[in-house]
Design an enzyme around this catalytic site. Structure first.
Site, PDB file in Angstrom:
ATOM      1  N   LEU A 227     -36.465  28.005 -14.508  1.00 26.41           N
ATOM      2  CA  LEU A 227     -35.025  27.969 -14.266  1.00 26.41           C
ATOM      3  C   LEU A 227     -34.647  26.956 -13.191  1.00 26.41           C
ATOM      4  CD1 LEU A 227     -32.234  29.202 -14.873  1.00 26.41           C
ATOM      5  CD2 LEU A 227     -32.695  30.896 -13.082  1.00 26.41           C
ATOM      6  N   ASP A 228     -33.772  26.023 -13.567  1.00 25.33           N
ATOM      7  CA  ASP A 228     -33.217  25.023 -12.651  1.00 25.33           C
ATOM      8  C   ASP A 228     -34.288  24.163 -11.987  1.00 25.33           C
ATOM      9  OD1 ASP A 228     -30.665  25.981 -13.213  1.00 25.33           O
ATOM     10  OD2 ASP A 228     -30.696  27.398 -11.543  1.00 25.33           O
ATOM     11  N   GLU A 229     -35.430  23.976 -12.648  1.00 26.75           N
ATOM     12  CA  GLU A 229     -36.492  23.160 -12.080  1.00 26.75           C
ATOM     13  C   GLU A 229     -36.925  22.034 -13.016  1.00 26.75           C
ATOM     14  OE1 GLU A 229     -39.758  25.335 -10.487  1.00 26.75           O
ATOM     15  OE2 GLU A 229     -38.499  26.726  -9.361  1.00 26.75           O
TER      16      GLU A 229
END
Length: 284
Positions: A227-229
């Site tokens: 997530l969000d990486e």
């Protein structure tokens, strides 16, 4: 008949002769190079190249690929040839906050972003009117724990049916499954409303306000199961002060999000972004 325009992206292990091998073939078929960018990642010894060129109208994409194949095979290149005469198609996903989506539509309308929107998908009905005004198909697919898998299968079917090259999460406030993230890896761009990796999760601007930050920003990145990486494409920051409220932070953030997402989409559809492990090579 006028010349046709193409973009060639390639990457491989770096060694002498790569550029010469490719450009010699392009010259031999009557091509004219309009733009050339290359980058050598010394840490991985990986070479990246983007060439924009024109070719005689009689030179089809298949013919160009055939002529380039010996060089591509010799250097074990990962290569992709794009005919820029065909506009990339985009599926836009949005929840309730539509500022980033509306900015994309404006940039397409004025011609800065050379793409077309195939459909809007939302887990809320709020953007139905916008879709009607823009003359676009609108798919209202609510997401629950029980419907998530079915909704994502419908999204994959929509991407295939419309021939979409890219899915854009324009403040789509749902976490995609690992399966979908992997299936469309490198073809989904998200705008994250903070300057990653700081302030993940809910209300990042409020988190930033509580910490008294002096810079806030936004990050556009490819979606991955982490997530969000995902690999970062574009970022921007703007200075703020202690005198601003959390609502002021949100207002500044909306502007940054819209600009950053539009630039990331433009870079992607112009084939200026190349994946390099957990990072990107961006030929801006």
């Amino acid at each position: 008949m006028s010349d046709r325009s193409f973009v060639l992206n390639l990457s491989c292990e770096d060694r002498p002769g790569i550029v010469a091998a490719i450009t010699a073939e392009l010259a031999d078929l009557g091509g004219n190079i309009a733009e050339s960018n290359q980058f050598w990642d010394r840490q991985t010894n990986r070479f990246f190249m983007r060439i924009a060129f024109t070719a005689p109208a009689a030179a089809t994409r298949g013919e160009i690929e055939r002529r380039l194949k010996p060089a591509i095979d010799r250097f074990a290149m990962q290569a992709a040839l794009t005919d820029t005469g065909t506009k990339p198609r985009i599926v836009v996903m949005v929840s309730k906050f539509d500022h980033a989506m509306l900015h994309l539509f404006y940039q397409i309308r004025v011609g800065w972003l050379d793409a077309e929107v195939a459909a809007i998908v939302s887990n809320h009905p709020d953007s139905a009117r916008t879709a009607e005004i823009e003359g676009l198909p609108f798919h209202h697919w609510p997401v629950t724990k029980d419907t998530k898998t079915q909704q994502e299968e419908k999204l994959l079917a929509l991407v295939n049916e419309t021939g979409a090259d890219l899915v854009v999460l324009a403040r789509y406030m749902q976490v995609l499954s690992d399966k979908l993230s992997n299936r469309l890896y490198g073809r989904i761009i998200n705008i994250h409303h903070s300057f990653l990796p700081s302030f993940k999760g809910a209300k990042p601007y409020h988190q930033a306000h509580e910490r008294g930050v002096k810079l806030i920003g936004a990050t556009a990145h490819y979606v991955t199961p982490d997530l969000d990486e995902g690999p970062i494409i574009e970022q921007e920051t703007e200075r703020v002060t202690h005198a601003l409220s959390p609502e002021d932070f949100v207002a500044v953030g909306r502007d940054i999000e819209s600009r950053v997402l539009a630039r990331a989409v433009k870079l992607h559809v112009e084939r200026r972004v190349m994946l390099n492990g957990h990072k990107t090579v961006v030929f801006a």
